[in-house]
Design an enzyme around this catalytic site. Structure first.
Site, PDB file in Angstrom:
ATOM      1  N   LYS A 114       0.838  -1.213   0.000  1.00  0.00           N
ATOM      2  CA  LYS A 114       0.000   0.000   0.000  1.00  0.00           C
ATOM      3  C   LYS A 114       0.869   1.259   0.000  1.00  0.00           C
ATOM      4  O   LYS A 114       0.622   2.193  -0.762  1.00  0.00           O
ATOM      5  CB  LYS A 114      -0.924  -0.016   1.220  1.00  0.00           C
ATOM      6  CG  LYS A 114      -1.839   1.194   1.294  1.00  0.00           C
ATOM      7  CD  LYS A 114      -3.029   0.918   2.186  1.00  0.00           C
ATOM      8  CE  LYS A 114      -2.677   0.806   3.653  1.00  0.00           C
ATOM      9  NZ  LYS A 114      -2.445   2.095   4.322  1.00  0.00           N
TER      10      LYS A 114
ATOM     11  N   ASP B 251      -6.857   1.227   1.083  1.00  0.00           N
ATOM     12  CA  ASP B 251      -6.857   1.369   2.542  1.00  0.00           C
ATOM     13  C   ASP B 251      -8.265   1.068   3.048  1.00  0.00           C
ATOM     14  O   ASP B 251      -9.129   0.622   2.290  1.00  0.00           O
ATOM     15  CB  ASP B 251      -6.383   2.780   2.955  1.00  0.00           C
ATOM     16  CG  ASP B 251      -7.417   3.844   2.630  1.00  0.00           C
ATOM     17  OD1 ASP B 251      -8.429   3.534   1.952  1.00  0.00           O
ATOM     18  OD2 ASP B 251      -7.239   4.989   3.075  1.00  0.00           O
TER      19      ASP B 251
END
Ligand code: SF4
Length: 251
Positions: free
Chosen positions: A120, A138
């Site tokens: 991420k 997220d």
């Protein structure tokens, strides 16, 4: 969602916010990388508060290594997991100096090889600093993608793979920011604000949240006793009662 609905979904988010970007403050790719590492399980606002004074003096990996782990730990002690994060930031800064001339690398493989940098974080840096079409998932993106039916998936990897597949041009570069901001400010975790959502007719989530003024009784029970008394008096008049009960304008 069908292909044309996906296009329309992003067209509307783009219309509402033509130039979305991260809310993490930074002045170069290195600071962005540090801010994203620090933002794991913390809010962007808390990271910005800690990083403003830090980034005023630390702009490069060399400056960070010279600053040292103890000073960094103290500077970020208001952010969760600050001990581990301080260690990682010093280690990744040293790795950038040793292996990449102090520059932030532009490939996912090199980024993810750095301490404290996962998929991420690498996606956010590649997208925000270098303009790559990546889809960092997220908690906000995960929720919006599942609620709406845009890119449903059991885990972040599945959602990311679906976004890769379905997001059309010209929205691919900014899709990640639109989804985060939409989840943070409109499609909120506890109570999505459907009544002001630009994509309400495209979203499959049910039941849609009504505007506060359209919600029935339970809201009123929290009002002040003065307001409750006034409401009770008005309720006794049939005409006023009708005007208060506004029709639900949501689909
Ligand atoms: S309609 Fe409601 S649930 Fe659907 S995307 Fe908008 S805010 Fe989220």
């Amino acid at each position: 969602m069908r292909r044309e609905q996906v296009f329309e979904f992003f067209r509307r988010l783009a219309e509402a916010n033509p130039s979305p970007t991260t809310e993490l403050e930074s002045s170069n790719p290195y600071q962005l990388l540090v801010a994203v590492v620090l933002s794991a399980q913390a809010t962007d606002a808390s990271v910005n508060i800690a990083c403003r004074p830090l980034f005023a003096r630390i702009k490069t990996p060399r400056q960070m290594v010279a600053y040292g782990e103890d000073a960094l730990r103290d500077a970020i002690k208001t952010i969760g997991l600050f001990n581990t994060k301080a260690k990682n930031v010093i280690a990744l800064s040293q790795a950038l100096i040793d292996d990449n001339g102090g520059e932030v690398p532009r490939t996912r493989e090199e980024l993810q090889a750095l301490p404290g940098v996962g998929r991420k974080t690498a996606s956010v840096v590649l997208n925000t600093a270098f303009g790559e079409e990546t889809f960092a998932v997220d908690t906000h993106v995960f929720r919006v993608c599942n609620r709406t039916g845009l890119a449903p998936g059991k885990n972040v990897d599945e959602v990311e793979a679906k976004l890769e597949k379905i997001v059309p041009q010209p929205f691919r570069r900014d899709a990640h920011h639109w989804l985060i901001l939409h989840g943070r400010y409109t499609c909120k975790a506890r109570l999505p604000e459907c009544w002001r959502c630009p994509a309400i007719d495209l979203c499959r989530y049910q039941p849609k949240t009504l505007a506060p003024t359209s919600r029935p009784a339970r809201t009123a029970s929290r009002a002040s006793s003065k307001a409750r008394t006034a409401k009770a008096q008005t309720a006794s008049k049939p005409k006023a009662s009708r005007s208060r009960s506004r029709p639900n304008r949501l689909p």
